[in-house]
Scaffold this motif. Structure first.
Motif, PDB file in Angstrom:
ATOM      1  N   LEU A   1       0.838  -1.196   0.000  1.00  0.00           N
ATOM      2  CA  LEU A   1       0.000   0.000   0.000  1.00  0.00           C
ATOM      3  C   LEU A   1       0.875   1.250   0.000  1.00  0.00           C
ATOM      4  CD1 LEU A   1      -2.838  -0.863   2.560  1.00  0.00           C
ATOM      5  CD2 LEU A   1      -2.835  -1.140   0.089  1.00  0.00           C
ATOM      6  N   ARG A   2       0.405   2.274  -0.678  1.00  0.00           N
ATOM      7  CA  ARG A   2       1.114   3.547  -0.663  1.00  0.00           C
ATOM      8  C   ARG A   2       0.827   4.270   0.650  1.00  0.00           C
ATOM      9  NH1 ARG A   2       3.049   5.094  -5.523  1.00  0.00           N
ATOM     10  NH2 ARG A   2       2.916   7.312  -4.998  1.00  0.00           N
ATOM     11  N   ARG A   3       1.627   5.290   0.933  1.00  0.00           N
ATOM     12  CA  ARG A   3       1.499   5.987   2.211  1.00  0.00           C
ATOM     13  C   ARG A   3       0.089   6.516   2.478  1.00  0.00           C
ATOM     14  NH1 ARG A   3       5.286  10.910   2.716  1.00  0.00           N
ATOM     15  NH2 ARG A   3       3.739  11.778   1.287  1.00  0.00           N
ATOM     16  N   PRO A   4      -0.573   7.190   1.530  1.00  0.00           N
ATOM     17  CA  PRO A   4      -1.936   7.665   1.821  1.00  0.00           C
ATOM     18  C   PRO A   4      -2.888   6.536   2.194  1.00  0.00           C
ATOM     19  CG  PRO A   4      -1.067   8.754  -0.129  1.00  0.00           C
ATOM     20  CD  PRO A   4      -0.105   7.662   0.212  1.00  0.00           C
ATOM     21  N   GLN A   5      -2.781   5.424   1.487  1.00  0.00           N
ATOM     22  CA  GLN A   5      -3.653   4.282   1.783  1.00  0.00           C
ATOM     23  C   GLN A   5      -3.332   3.696   3.154  1.00  0.00           C
ATOM     24  OE1 GLN A   5      -2.353   2.256  -1.829  1.00  0.00           O
ATOM     25  NE2 GLN A   5      -4.465   2.265  -2.588  1.00  0.00           N
ATOM     26  N   ALA A   6      -2.043   3.619   3.480  1.00  0.00           N
ATOM     27  CA  ALA A   6      -1.646   3.075   4.776  1.00  0.00           C
ATOM     28  C   ALA A   6      -2.134   3.959   5.923  1.00  0.00           C
ATOM     29  CB  ALA A   6      -0.125   2.929   4.830  1.00  0.00           C
ATOM     30  N   ILE A   7      -2.077   5.268   5.735  1.00  0.00           N
ATOM     31  CA  ILE A   7      -2.574   6.185   6.771  1.00  0.00           C
ATOM     32  C   ILE A   7      -4.070   5.995   6.966  1.00  0.00           C
ATOM     33  CG2 ILE A   7      -3.015   8.625   7.280  1.00  0.00           C
ATOM     34  CD1 ILE A   7      -0.289   9.264   6.073  1.00  0.00           C
ATOM     35  N   THR A   8      -4.800   5.878   5.863  1.00  0.00           N
ATOM     36  CA  THR A   8      -6.247   5.696   5.955  1.00  0.00           C
ATOM     37  C   THR A   8      -6.603   4.381   6.652  1.00  0.00           C
ATOM     38  OG1 THR A   8      -6.690   7.064   4.024  1.00  0.00           O
ATOM     39  CG2 THR A   8      -8.389   5.485   4.632  1.00  0.00           C
ATOM     40  N   GLU A   9      -5.799   3.348   6.456  1.00  0.00           N
ATOM     41  CA  GLU A   9      -6.034   2.071   7.134  1.00  0.00           C
ATOM     42  C   GLU A   9      -6.064   2.256   8.647  1.00  0.00           C
ATOM     43  OE1 GLU A   9      -6.576  -1.224   6.206  1.00  0.00           O
ATOM     44  OE2 GLU A   9      -7.086  -0.275   4.303  1.00  0.00           O
ATOM     45  N   VAL A  10      -5.286   3.208   9.148  1.00  0.00           N
ATOM     46  CA  VAL A  10      -5.207   3.444  10.584  1.00  0.00           C
ATOM     47  C   VAL A  10      -6.260   4.444  11.054  1.00  0.00           C
ATOM     48  CG1 VAL A  10      -3.738   4.271  12.472  1.00  0.00           C
ATOM     49  CG2 VAL A  10      -2.745   2.909  10.611  1.00  0.00           C
ATOM     50  N   VAL A  11      -6.420   5.549  10.331  1.00  0.00           N
ATOM     51  CA  VAL A  11      -7.245   6.647  10.843  1.00  0.00           C
ATOM     52  C   VAL A  11      -8.680   6.628  10.326  1.00  0.00           C
ATOM     53  CG1 VAL A  11      -5.173   8.080  10.952  1.00  0.00           C
ATOM     54  CG2 VAL A  11      -6.714   8.333   9.011  1.00  0.00           C
ATOM     55  N   GLY A  12      -8.941   5.877   9.265  1.00  0.00           N
ATOM     56  CA  GLY A  12     -10.255   5.943   8.625  1.00  0.00           C
ATOM     57  C   GLY A  12     -11.409   5.688   9.560  1.00  0.00           C
ATOM     58  N   ARG A  13     -11.297   4.691  10.416  1.00  0.00           N
ATOM     59  CA  ARG A  13     -12.404   4.358  11.316  1.00  0.00           C
ATOM     60  C   ARG A  13     -12.522   5.326  12.485  1.00  0.00           C
ATOM     61  NH1 ARG A  13      -8.229   0.917  12.249  1.00  0.00           N
ATOM     62  NH2 ARG A  13      -7.535   0.573  14.397  1.00  0.00           N
ATOM     63  N   ARG A  14     -11.522   6.190  12.673  1.00  0.00           N
ATOM     64  CA  ARG A  14     -11.567   7.158  13.781  1.00  0.00           C
ATOM     65  C   ARG A  14     -12.277   8.451  13.395  1.00  0.00           C
ATOM     66  NH1 ARG A  14      -8.692   4.481  18.095  1.00  0.00           N
ATOM     67  NH2 ARG A  14      -7.279   3.022  17.080  1.00  0.00           N
ATOM     68  N   LEU A  15     -12.285   8.765  12.127  1.00  0.00           N
ATOM     69  CA  LEU A  15     -12.794  10.061  11.677  1.00  0.00           C
ATOM     70  C   LEU A  15     -14.265  10.296  12.001  1.00  0.00           C
ATOM     71  CD1 LEU A  15     -10.987  10.224   8.227  1.00  0.00           C
ATOM     72  CD2 LEU A  15     -10.405  11.492  10.302  1.00  0.00           C
ATOM     73  N   PRO A  16     -15.161   9.298  11.852  1.00  0.00           N
ATOM     74  CA  PRO A  16     -16.574   9.559  12.160  1.00  0.00           C
ATOM     75  C   PRO A  16     -16.826  10.008  13.600  1.00  0.00           C
ATOM     76  CG  PRO A  16     -16.361   7.550  10.878  1.00  0.00           C
ATOM     77  CD  PRO A  16     -14.967   7.950  11.257  1.00  0.00           C
ATOM     78  N   GLU A  17     -15.889   9.708  14.511  1.00  0.00           N
ATOM     79  CA  GLU A  17     -16.072  10.113  15.900  1.00  0.00           C
ATOM     80  C   GLU A  17     -16.122  11.632  16.040  1.00  0.00           C
ATOM     81  OE1 GLU A  17     -13.257   8.240  18.498  1.00  0.00           O
ATOM     82  OE2 GLU A  17     -13.390   6.325  17.457  1.00  0.00           O
ATOM     83  N   ALA A  18     -15.473  12.343  15.122  1.00  0.00           N
ATOM     84  CA  ALA A  18     -15.469  13.809  15.181  1.00  0.00           C
ATOM     85  C   ALA A  18     -16.848  14.391  14.915  1.00  0.00           C
ATOM     86  CB  ALA A  18     -14.468  14.368  14.174  1.00  0.00           C
ATOM     87  N   LEU A  19     -17.726  13.610  14.279  1.00  0.00           N
ATOM     88  CA  LEU A  19     -19.060  14.099  13.937  1.00  0.00           C
ATOM     89  C   LEU A  19     -20.119  13.688  14.961  1.00  0.00           C
ATOM     90  CD1 LEU A  19     -19.008  13.332  10.108  1.00  0.00           C
ATOM     91  CD2 LEU A  19     -18.412  15.465  11.260  1.00  0.00           C
ATOM     92  N   VAL A  20     -19.729  12.869  15.940  1.00  0.00           N
ATOM     93  CA  VAL A  20     -20.704  12.368  16.910  1.00  0.00           C
ATOM     94  C   VAL A  20     -21.402  13.490  17.693  1.00  0.00           C
ATOM     95  CG1 VAL A  20     -20.964  11.042  19.049  1.00  0.00           C
ATOM     96  CG2 VAL A  20     -19.705  10.077  17.119  1.00  0.00           C
TER      97      VAL A  20
END
Length: 252
Positions: free
Chosen positions: A160-179
């Motif tokens: 995986l490229r760096r952007p994809q690897a970062i998303t693998e880690v942070v992607g599931r955390r982002l919706p918490e900002a909208l709670v």
């Protein structure tokens, strides 16, 4: 009825601050000093705003300047909250991406009159909500990258490229900002009567007008916060918006 300046208000404020500080101390949160400082700053800042707000609201140009000042403070605050103060231009970009389209729709549609008395409060609400969402998204994302650096490196190891690897880690955390925004919208009128609703009522508006104003604010906030979080994610993926320690680890 709105609170009146005087001894009763002072007593109430002091007791409430002491309650918060005591709870933080007993609970081991180590935020007692921050709570006290925030309360004092609120008193000073609102006092200063009260002195100039009449002049500001009476002129559209000064209202726009005041809104820009609010945006600048929000940018600096959120940049510090995510521990990336030198990345403030990218923080400003993420916030502007959410705030400007929402304000354009609100005023261009005619739903809110284009004048100083409307610009300052509406801009303040949208900017403040976007700032909170950005700070939450950044803090959760950067904490995840620090805690799960192994996951990031494993993603790179499988191609995986760096952007994809970062998303693998942070992607599931982002919706918490909208709670917080989602919960406020879902429970409005049932659990809370937010500021816009109460403000219109106190200003002599009808309950229908108050409801319409609050609905516009809540939906606008959801749009601004969602766009801000999405743009912040893209900037994090591109390694444009990272605190120094993560930049050193994630950028070859």
């Amino acid at each position: 009825m709105p609170a009146q300046p005087g001894a009763p208000l002072l007593v109430a404020l002091v007791v409430l601050v002491l309650m918060a500080v005591t709870a933080a101390t007993v609970g081991g949160l180590r935020t007692g000093r921050a709570i006290g400082t925030a309360a004092v700053r609120a008193v000073v800042q609102l006092g200063l705003v009260a002195l100039v707000i009449t002049a500001v609201l009476s002129h559209l140009v000064w209202s726009a300047v005041f809104a820009l000042v609010m945006f600048g403070v929000a940018t600096a605050t959120s940049a510090r909250r995510v521990e990336a103060p030198r990345r403030w231009p990218w923080v400003a970009l993420a916030l502007a991406a959410g705030v400007l389209p929402v304000l354009a729709v609100v005023f261009a549609s005619g739903a809110v009159p284009w004048n100083g008395a409307s610009l300052v409060p509406v801009a303040g609400i949208v900017i403040g909500g976007s700032m909170s969402a950005h700070s939450l998204a950044g803090r959760r994302s950067f904490a995840a990258l620090r805690e799960e650096l192994g996951t990031y490196e494993a993603a790179l190891s499988i191609g995986l490229r760096r952007p994809q690897a970062i998303t693998e880690v942070v992607g599931r955390r982002l919706p918490e900002a909208l709670v917080p925004g989602l919960d406020q919208t879902r429970t409005v009128g049932l659990v809370t009567l937010p500021g816009a609703f109460v403000g219109v009522l106190l200003g002599g508006g009808t309950p229908l007008q108050a409801g319409a104003a609050q609905l516009l604010v809540l939906v606008g906030l959801l749009a601004a916060q969602t766009i801000t979080v999405v743009v912040a994610h893209q900037l994090i993926r591109a390694a444009r918006l990272l605190p120094p320690d993560l930049a050193g680890r994630l950028i070859p």
